[in-house]
Design an enzyme around this catalytic site. Structure first.
Site, mmCIF file in Angstrom:
data_model
loop_
_atom_site.group_PDB
_atom_site.id
_atom_site.type_symbol
_atom_site.label_atom_id
_atom_site.label_comp_id
_atom_site.label_asym_id
_atom_site.label_seq_id
_atom_site.Cartn_x
_atom_site.Cartn_y
_atom_site.Cartn_z
ATOM 1 N N ASN A 11 0.880 -1.176 0.000
ATOM 2 C CA ASN A 11 0.000 0.000 0.000
ATOM 3 C C ASN A 11 0.914 1.221 0.000
ATOM 4 O O ASN A 11 1.463 1.600 1.033
ATOM 5 C CB ASN A 11 -0.886 -0.048 1.252
ATOM 6 C CG ASN A 11 -1.869 1.111 1.316
ATOM 7 O OD1 ASN A 11 -1.804 2.042 0.512
ATOM 8 N ND2 ASN A 11 -2.769 1.049 2.277
ATOM 9 N N ARG A 94 -2.561 -2.079 -3.518
ATOM 10 C CA ARG A 94 -3.738 -1.241 -3.372
ATOM 11 C C ARG A 94 -3.593 -0.068 -4.353
ATOM 12 O O ARG A 94 -2.592 0.645 -4.340
ATOM 13 C CB ARG A 94 -3.816 -0.685 -1.956
ATOM 14 C CG ARG A 94 -4.945 0.295 -1.813
ATOM 15 C CD ARG A 94 -4.968 0.906 -0.444
ATOM 16 N NE ARG A 94 -6.133 1.756 -0.319
ATOM 17 C CZ ARG A 94 -6.137 2.907 0.337
ATOM 18 N NH1 ARG A 94 -5.056 3.345 0.926
ATOM 19 N NH2 ARG A 94 -7.228 3.619 0.406
ATOM 20 N N HIS A 183 -12.689 3.304 -0.397
ATOM 21 C CA HIS A 183 -12.744 2.305 0.682
ATOM 22 C C HIS A 183 -13.452 1.030 0.207
ATOM 23 O O HIS A 183 -13.976 0.261 1.014
ATOM 24 C CB HIS A 183 -13.533 2.811 1.915
ATOM 25 C CG HIS A 183 -12.901 3.921 2.678
ATOM 26 N ND1 HIS A 183 -13.649 4.923 3.263
ATOM 27 C CD2 HIS A 183 -11.609 4.179 2.971
ATOM 28 C CE1 HIS A 183 -12.840 5.758 3.886
ATOM 29 N NE2 HIS A 183 -11.597 5.342 3.719
ATOM 30 N N ARG A 244 -11.737 16.042 6.844
ATOM 31 C CA ARG A 244 -12.505 16.447 5.660
ATOM 32 C C ARG A 244 -13.918 16.844 6.062
ATOM 33 O O ARG A 244 -14.527 16.208 6.930
ATOM 34 C CB ARG A 244 -12.592 15.302 4.643
ATOM 35 C CG ARG A 244 -11.278 14.898 4.047
ATOM 36 C CD ARG A 244 -11.488 13.948 2.860
ATOM 37 N NE ARG A 244 -10.242 13.305 2.491
ATOM 38 C CZ ARG A 244 -10.011 12.000 2.632
ATOM 39 N NH1 ARG A 244 -10.947 11.191 3.096
ATOM 40 N NH2 ARG A 244 -8.859 11.501 2.279
ATOM 41 N N GLU A 387 -8.370 -4.749 5.192
ATOM 42 C CA GLU A 387 -8.176 -4.462 3.768
ATOM 43 C C GLU A 387 -7.011 -5.263 3.184
ATOM 44 O O GLU A 387 -7.073 -5.692 2.037
ATOM 45 C CB GLU A 387 -7.956 -2.954 3.580
ATOM 46 C CG GLU A 387 -9.258 -2.180 3.812
ATOM 47 C CD GLU A 387 -9.074 -0.676 3.932
ATOM 48 O OE1 GLU A 387 -8.698 -0.216 5.031
ATOM 49 O OE2 GLU A 387 -9.303 0.027 2.947
#
Ligand code: AMP
Length: 404
Positions: A11, A94, A183, A244, A387
């Site tokens: 990743n 990823r 996601h 965010r 993940e």
């Protein structure tokens, strides 16, 4: 010789590289680690050989992702798990943005790299780093299958009615503007694990997944297929996140430009890095926010309330989108750990068949678990996301399929 069963998951972030080496015979971790602050003087590699429980650190400058991956390869070799091992089946990467083009995990070749590069304008922060990771890994082991697993792929099943913004389609198509969602690897894994927890086939169940980490997104999953998700063209849309803003009237941006005199880049930074929980109260860690709320801090309380209000709106919206909901699943750092968030998000939704059992909600645990009362019409679950395991599983499945 028996076929190789190990998968290395990479990743690559803009200045970091996370990795895990898994053995797919039992999904166990053999090694995990992280390189941070790539390109700075103070880079750090932290590597754990899981089998021995041995953790090592390297401190000092690591110039770029190529040097980082070489350093990781060196650490893996010291544990007898090097990239040259015949037991390594593939490397799974990823990749954040796969656009409309990549709907499934994809074996990487030159054409795939070109397409990922073409998506940089819609993922300027993530895809360049992901590409560097892919290119570097390929140069180190050109003969090894490299698989790209896209964060957007799970959401490509969304109907046009959910994926399109209400703007002129010619303009949207010219600039590839639509709701992609992110996601996806987590939403895929958690929705499937939730079905397993209910003892049902994923095709039979409708799940609302709430991935609440520092980034946060919700998805509506109907019979294993995503039909709506809260992030859009970029990860900025939707829920209130650590830094965010999530949803706001787009005219706020015009206003900040025209009246506030801010540049586009300044507004981008404001909304992505200095908003959300952090913008509202100066903290983006839910633990600290809860501590402040409990101490009577007004700003932290307002931030928490805004966070919960938005979450509740999405639960209601996705309930309506799905029509029938079997379970609501909480996952990621906040979703898995913050009992007050789960309790507050579901409070008052008894009319929808949703409730949390205070005792079950308070229990800390590692695995997937139900926190709704036994007779609840809609189950509420805590389902830890994984993940890396999902990327490894998808990578291995593709390599296995191609070898037969
Ligand atoms: P993630 O992005 O999934 O790694 O989630 C990171 C976020 O999870 C942190 O910023 C915290 O807000 C939150 N978090 C982690 N542990 C806890 C905890 N024990 N209680 C509340 N929030 C937590």
């Amino acid at each position: 010789m028996s076929s190789p069963t190990r998968v290395l998951v990479l990743n690559s972030g803009s200045s970091s590289l996370k990795y895990q080496l898994l053995d797919m015979r039992d999904s166990s971790r053999l090694a995990v680690g992280l390189v941070e602050r790539i390109g700075e003087q103070t880079s750090r590699l932290k590597h754990t050989h899981v089998t021995d429980g041995d953790t090592r650190e390297q401190n000092g400058p690591i110039a770029d992702h190529e040097a980082a991956l070489k350093a990781v390869a060196g650490e893996l070799s010291r544990d007898g798990l090097g990239l040259d091992s015949p037991e390594l089946a593939a490397i799974g990467h990823r990749v954040v943005h796969g656009g409309m083009f990549f709907t499934e995990p994809t074996l990487v070749d030159d054409e795939v790299l070109t397409e990922i590069e073409r998506l940089i304008p819609v993922a300027p922060l993530h895809n360049p780093a992901n590409l560097t990771g892919l290119r570097t890994a390929r140069s180190l082991r050109p003969d090894l299958p490299q698989v790209a697993v896209f964060d957007t792929a799970f959401h490509t099943t969304m109907p046009e009615s959910a994926a399109r913004y209400a703007i002129d389609p010619r303009i949207a198509d010219r600039h590839r503007i639509r709701r992609y969602g992110f996601h996806g690897t987590s939403h895929a894994y958690v929705s499937r694990e939730t079905a397993r927890l209910l003892g049902k086939d994923p095709a039979e169940v409708n799940v609302i997944v709430l991935h609440l980490g520092n980034g946060a997104s919700a998805s509506a999953v109907e019979g294993g297929r995503c039909v709506d998700t809260s992030m859009g063209l970029t990860p900025l849309e939707g829920l209130v996140m650590g830094t965010r803003s999530g949803d706001l009237d787009p005219a706020v941006i015009f206003h900040l430009e025209r009246v506030g005199g801010m540049s586009t880049d300044e507004i981008d930074t404001l909304l992505n890095k200095r908003s959300g929980l952090f913008g509202l109260c100066g903290d983006n860690d839910m633990r600290e926010i809860r501590r402040r709320v409990d101490a009577g801090d007004e700003a932290a309380k307002l931030a928490f309330d805004i966070y919960i209000h938005r979450l509740k709106k999405y639960i209601g919206a996705y309930y309506a989108v799905l029509g029938r909901v079997d379970a609501v699943a909480f996952t990621a750092g906040v979703g898995e750990n913050a009992a007050p968030v789960r309790e507050a998000a579901v409070a008052g939704l008894e009319g929808l068949g949703l409730a949390v059992d205070a005792g079950l909600n308070a229990v800390r645990g590692d695995g997937p678990r139900l926190i709704s009362p036994e007779d609840a019409r809609v189950k509420v679950a805590v389902v830890p996301t994984d993940e890396e395991l999902e990327i490894a599983t998808q990578t291995y499945a593709l390599v296995e399929k191609n070898s037969h």
